[in-house]
Design an enzyme around this catalytic site. Structure first.
Site, PDB file in Angstrom:
ATOM      1  N   HIS A 152       9.313 -14.757  22.546  1.00 21.50           N
ATOM      2  CA  HIS A 152      10.425 -15.336  23.316  1.00 21.50           C
ATOM      3  C   HIS A 152      11.788 -14.814  22.840  1.00 21.50           C
ATOM      4  CE1 HIS A 152       7.163 -18.343  23.834  1.00 21.50           C
ATOM      5  NE2 HIS A 152       7.695 -18.478  25.037  1.00 21.50           N
ATOM      6  N   ILE A 153      12.015 -14.900  21.522  1.00 22.73           N
ATOM      7  CA  ILE A 153      13.349 -14.553  20.996  1.00 22.73           C
ATOM      8  C   ILE A 153      13.557 -13.039  20.972  1.00 22.73           C
ATOM      9  CG2 ILE A 153      14.873 -14.746  18.974  1.00 22.73           C
ATOM     10  CD1 ILE A 153      13.367 -17.420  18.342  1.00 22.73           C
ATOM     11  N   ASP A 256      20.440 -15.126   9.112  1.00 22.49           N
ATOM     12  CA  ASP A 256      20.619 -16.560   9.351  1.00 22.49           C
ATOM     13  C   ASP A 256      19.666 -17.351   8.456  1.00 22.49           C
ATOM     14  OD1 ASP A 256      21.663 -18.804  10.858  1.00 22.49           O
ATOM     15  OD2 ASP A 256      19.762 -18.901  11.936  1.00 22.49           O
ATOM     16  N   GLU A 261      16.021 -20.755   0.903  1.00 19.61           N
ATOM     17  CA  GLU A 261      17.066 -21.569   1.555  1.00 19.61           C
ATOM     18  C   GLU A 261      16.811 -23.072   1.472  1.00 19.61           C
ATOM     19  OE1 GLU A 261      16.562 -20.001   5.640  1.00 19.61           O
ATOM     20  OE2 GLU A 261      15.981 -22.033   6.227  1.00 19.61           O
ATOM     21  N   HIS A 293      21.087 -20.843   8.564  1.00 18.56           N
ATOM     22  CA  HIS A 293      20.015 -21.248   9.490  1.00 18.56           C
ATOM     23  C   HIS A 293      20.551 -22.136  10.609  1.00 18.56           C
ATOM     24  CE1 HIS A 293      15.403 -21.546   9.712  1.00 18.56           C
ATOM     25  NE2 HIS A 293      15.928 -21.660  10.923  1.00 18.56           N
ATOM     26  N   PHE A 296      19.299 -22.097  15.996  1.00 15.79           N
ATOM     27  CA  PHE A 296      18.855 -23.079  16.998  1.00 15.79           C
ATOM     28  C   PHE A 296      20.002 -23.964  17.476  1.00 15.79           C
ATOM     29  CE2 PHE A 296      19.089 -25.059  12.947  1.00 15.79           C
ATOM     30  CZ  PHE A 296      19.524 -26.345  13.214  1.00 15.79           C
TER      31      PHE A 296
END
Ligand code: NAI
Length: 330
Positions: A152-153, A256, A261, A293, A296
């Site tokens: 998708h991305i 990102d 993280e 991050h 989204f």
């Protein structure tokens, strides 16, 4: 159904409240860990996020507390022990394919920011320094862009890059017909790395993709190439990327995500010492542009995540109720 939300960020509540229907939601700002799992007591469902710990002991604890369903409000589920979940008969819900544009556009924003020195230019203007020397950038038009992972991305990113006038190459274990029809050329990874001016990572984190970008694969890339990572931090060996940047074997890194993280991203450490030398090296490197991050983080994506997940919780509950009533009729 009572649903315990872990790692809740303040802005998420509005969206989930909007689609909560009859469910009772408990917002917990702490991450899900072995220590915090007990906060799910009295809840049949848990909703977890990208950096929550869903390893075997945590899932077993949740199961012992009566939790039967886990909803992940993210695409990647690399932090979930699927085998344990399955063995305990628990259900996993997640949100594949929510606004892929949000992450693809974040990748483009980081790439442009990096190659046009946007953060530096803005800092200068804030200081009242309107000189532009040292800010020479590079056109994307005419460049060769390699996309790793064309789901998708990756597809959304490839289409945007075609709009910039780039030539598109791709690597995926399952090539996509629509991209082939759009003139995207699939090839083996080493070949792609050798010729691409930009490499953007959009595959999931799996045992096969962990540390896919390492000293060896970086040595194949052009010294003038840029690497973009909005996938997962562990797709990349950060130390190897930093060494390549220091030795002029890579032009820049836009990310990102970061491999460690979990302890930092989405929290405020501005008045604390950041006890992670690798992260400190990464965030202060002049050839790195890093966000914490937030791929989204658009209104469209947040709405789709909340709506899709709450619909799935409804579906799960209805299904369980009908199973129970069928069982009681037998
Ligand atoms: P997707 O499942 O639609 O696409 C993933 C693609 O990667 C598929 O085409 C698959 O065939 C390919 N792939 C799988 N294993 C591979 C391998 N070993 N080598 C090459 N290709 C491989 O997933 P989607 O929605 O495009 O998301 C991709 C990733 O982006 C997620 O797994 C997640 O880690 C990351 N992500 C990051 C976000 C952020 O906020 N930065 C938000 C959402 C997702």
């Amino acid at each position: 159904m009572n649903i315990a939300f872990f790692s809740t960020l303040p802005f998420e509540q509005t969206w989930f409240d909007q689609y909560r229907s009859h469910h009772r939601l408990t917002y917990i700002d702490q991450p899900l860990t072995l220590d915090t799992a007990r906060l799910a007591m009295g809840h049949r469902a848990v909703c977890a996020f990208v950096n929550d710990d869903l390893s075997r002991p945590v899932i077993e604890t949740l199961n012992g507390l009566g939790v039967s369903v886990v909803g992940m409000r993210c695409v990647g589920i690399d932090n979930v022990d699927l085998i344990t979940l399955n063995n305990l008969g628990m259900t996993l819900l997640h949100v594949p394919g929510y606004s892929p544009h949000s992450v693809a556009e974040q990748a483009v924003a980081l790439l442009l920011g990096l190659i046009r020195h946007v953060p530096d230019a803005h800092q200068r203007v804030l200081r009242g320094d309107f000189r532009i020397d040292g800010l020479t950038g590079t056109d994307l038009h005419g460049k060769t862009v390699g996309v790793m992972g064309t789901g998708h991305i990756g597809q959304a990113f490839a289409r945007i890059m075609q709009g910039f006038g780039c030539k598109l190459l791709a690597y995926d274990i399952q090539p996509d017909r629509s991209l082939l029809d759009r003139g995207v050329h699939y090839m083996a990874l080493p070949e792609l790395l050798r010729v691409a001016d930009v490499v953007s990572l959009h595959c999931p984190l799996t045992p096969l993709t962990e540390n896919l970008i390492n000293d060896q694969t970086l040595s194949l890339m052009k010294p003038s190439a840029w690497l973009v990572n909005t996938g997962r931090g562990k797709l990349v060996k950060t130390r190897a990327v930093l060494d390549a940047l220091d030795n002029n074997r890579l032009a820049g890194y836009a990310a990102d995500v970061y491999e460690q993280e979990r302890a930092f991203f989405h929290y405020d450490f501005s008045d604390q010492f950041i006890d992670d030398p690798l992260l400190n090296r990464l965030r202060s490197h002049p050839k790195v542009l890093l966000s914490a991050h937030q791929g989204f983080l658009t209104e469209e994506a947040l709405r789709q995540i909340a709506r899709s997940l709450m619909n799935q919780f409804n579906f799960y509950e209805n299904q369980q109720t009908s199973l129970l009533s069928k069982a009681s009729m037998c």
